[in-house]
Write a protein that holds these residues in place. Structure first.
Motif, short mmCIF file in Angstrom:
data_model
loop_
_atom_site.label_atom_id
_atom_site.label_comp_id
_atom_site.label_asym_id
_atom_site.label_seq_id
_atom_site.Cartn_x
_atom_site.Cartn_y
_atom_site.Cartn_z
N SER A 143 0.84 -1.20 0.00
CA SER A 143 0.00 0.00 0.00
C SER A 143 0.87 1.24 0.00
CB SER A 143 -0.93 0.02 1.21
OG SER A 143 -0.22 0.37 2.39
N TRP A 230 -9.07 5.01 -13.92
CA TRP A 230 -9.47 4.49 -12.60
C TRP A 230 -9.49 2.96 -12.55
CZ3 TRP A 230 -11.15 7.45 -8.22
CH2 TRP A 230 -11.12 8.84 -8.44
N ASP A 232 -7.82 -0.72 -12.37
CA ASP A 232 -6.57 -1.32 -11.89
C ASP A 232 -5.94 -2.19 -12.97
OD1 ASP A 232 -7.05 -0.10 -9.52
OD2 ASP A 232 -7.76 -1.89 -8.47
N SER A 237 -2.30 0.17 -7.85
CA SER A 237 -3.74 0.32 -7.99
C SER A 237 -4.09 1.70 -8.54
CB SER A 237 -4.42 0.12 -6.63
OG SER A 237 -5.78 0.47 -6.73
N HIS A 239 -7.06 2.72 -9.29
CA HIS A 239 -8.29 3.20 -8.65
C HIS A 239 -7.96 3.85 -7.31
CE1 HIS A 239 -12.25 3.15 -6.75
NE2 HIS A 239 -12.75 3.07 -7.97
N GLN A 240 -7.18 3.16 -6.48
CA GLN A 240 -6.84 3.70 -5.18
C GLN A 240 -5.96 4.94 -5.31
OE1 GLN A 240 -8.17 2.48 -2.24
NE2 GLN A 240 -7.38 4.45 -1.48
N LEU A 243 -8.18 7.79 -6.35
CA LEU A 243 -9.03 8.18 -5.22
C LEU A 243 -8.23 8.98 -4.19
CD1 LEU A 243 -11.72 8.04 -3.69
CD2 LEU A 243 -11.00 5.82 -2.77
N ASP A 244 -7.04 8.50 -3.87
CA ASP A 244 -6.20 9.20 -2.88
C ASP A 244 -5.82 10.59 -3.35
OD1 ASP A 244 -6.32 7.05 -1.18
OD2 ASP A 244 -4.34 6.25 -1.70
N VAL A 273 -16.46 6.38 -8.03
CA VAL A 273 -16.38 5.54 -6.83
C VAL A 273 -17.78 5.18 -6.37
CG1 VAL A 273 -15.53 5.41 -4.46
CG2 VAL A 273 -14.23 6.69 -6.17
N ARG A 277 -18.09 4.24 -0.68
CA ARG A 277 -16.67 4.57 -0.57
C ARG A 277 -16.42 6.06 -0.79
NH1 ARG A 277 -12.45 1.25 -3.75
NH2 ARG A 277 -11.17 2.35 -2.24
#
Length: 282
Positions: A143, A230, A232, A237, A239-240, A243-244, A273, A277
């Motif tokens: 991560s 977005w 993966d 990732s 998408h993550q 998002l972050d 999203v 979430r």
């Protein structure tokens, strides 16, 4: 001319009456034009590297770059002493600084654009790989949050002893890659890596409550990752990461009370999203 450098005397000489009649910026410009063309190619290369680092840079960074292909044949260290001797740069308190900001500006702007982007890219890549924030390490960590925490533990030492934290190195590397810009990087995996760097540095700026800088890095990360990416691909990732970056930009904008930007970034999150979430962004 008003100011000249004497190679035999190894010093500058000038006509005082003409110096007094000039403004400071004109005097420095004359100095630049009349002396830089006489520099040894290695000294000029070192000066170009310095100019890409801004008005001043940490000696410890230059010690690291000494190990790289970016360094001139004779090395940055030997060229640096020559540049100090002729009065173009100064060293104090662990920093190397140009004697005047107009000198740095002139050197930087007179580097061919493609060469300048190459220098920024190569400096960024070399320094970034000195940290744990390379593609393989990020993938192994599992991560981005793990990588962010890891920066508080690791550090990098130069040959002469000064210590640069991984956070400092990554921040410097990220600034250089942002100068190169996303249009210069065609490989998607690299663009995602550099977006991740911007995310981590943005988080660091947020922790320090420097929300203006944080927003800058989040936005740079968004530029690197691109719009609409977005989905993966199994490496980092997407998408993550998206998002972050968008959540970070939204939160920084909110802290700065820029509600127009908050609306924009949250709307992008809502579009990409699932509702449950996206609630934290709201």
């Amino acid at each position: 001319s008003t100011i000249n450098f004497s190679m035999s005397r190894r010093q500058f000489h000038w006509k005082l009456d003409r110096v007094y009649s000039l403004k400071t910026d004109e005097t420095v410009a004359t100095f630049i034009i009349s002396t830089l063309s006489t520099l040894h190619p290695d000294a000029l290369k070192a000066l170009q590297v310095l100019s890409c680092c801004g008005f001043h840079t940490d000696v410890a960074v230059l010690e690291l770059l000494e190990e790289s292909d970016i360094s001139p044949c004779r090395g940055i260290r030997s060229s640096l002493q020559y540049l100090v001797d002729v009065g173009i740069v100064e060293i104090a308190g662990g920093l190397v600084a140009f004697a005047h900001d107009l000198i740095q500006q002139h050197v930087y702007e007179n580097i061919d654009l493609s060469q300048r982007l190459d220098l920024h890219f190569n400096i960024a890549l070399f320094l970034g790989l000195k940290t744990s924030m390379n593609s393989a390490s990020i993938q192994a960590m599992g991560s981005i949050e793990d990588g962010f925490k890891n920066l508080y533990i690791s550090e990098s030492k130069t040959a002469e002893g000064p210590v640069l934290s991984e956070r400092s190195l990554l921040s410097i590397a990220t600034d250089h890659i942002n100068h190169a810009g996303p249009d210069f990087i065609l490989e998607l995996s690299q663009r995602k890596l550099f977006a991740t760097w911007n995310l981590i540095v943005g988080k660091e700026m947020s922790v320090r409550s420097n929300f203006g800088c944080a927003l800058h890095y989040y936005e740079q990360g968004i530029l690197f990752i691109g719009n609409g990416v977005w989905i993966d691909d199994g490496v980092i990732s997407n998408h993550q990461l998206c998002l972050d970056l968008y959540e970070g930009a939204s939160n920084a904008s909110l802290a700065m009370r820029n509600h127009k930007l908050v609306d924009y970034y949250t709307s992008v999150i809502f579009q990409n999203v699932r509702f449950e979430r996206s609630i934290p962004a709201w």
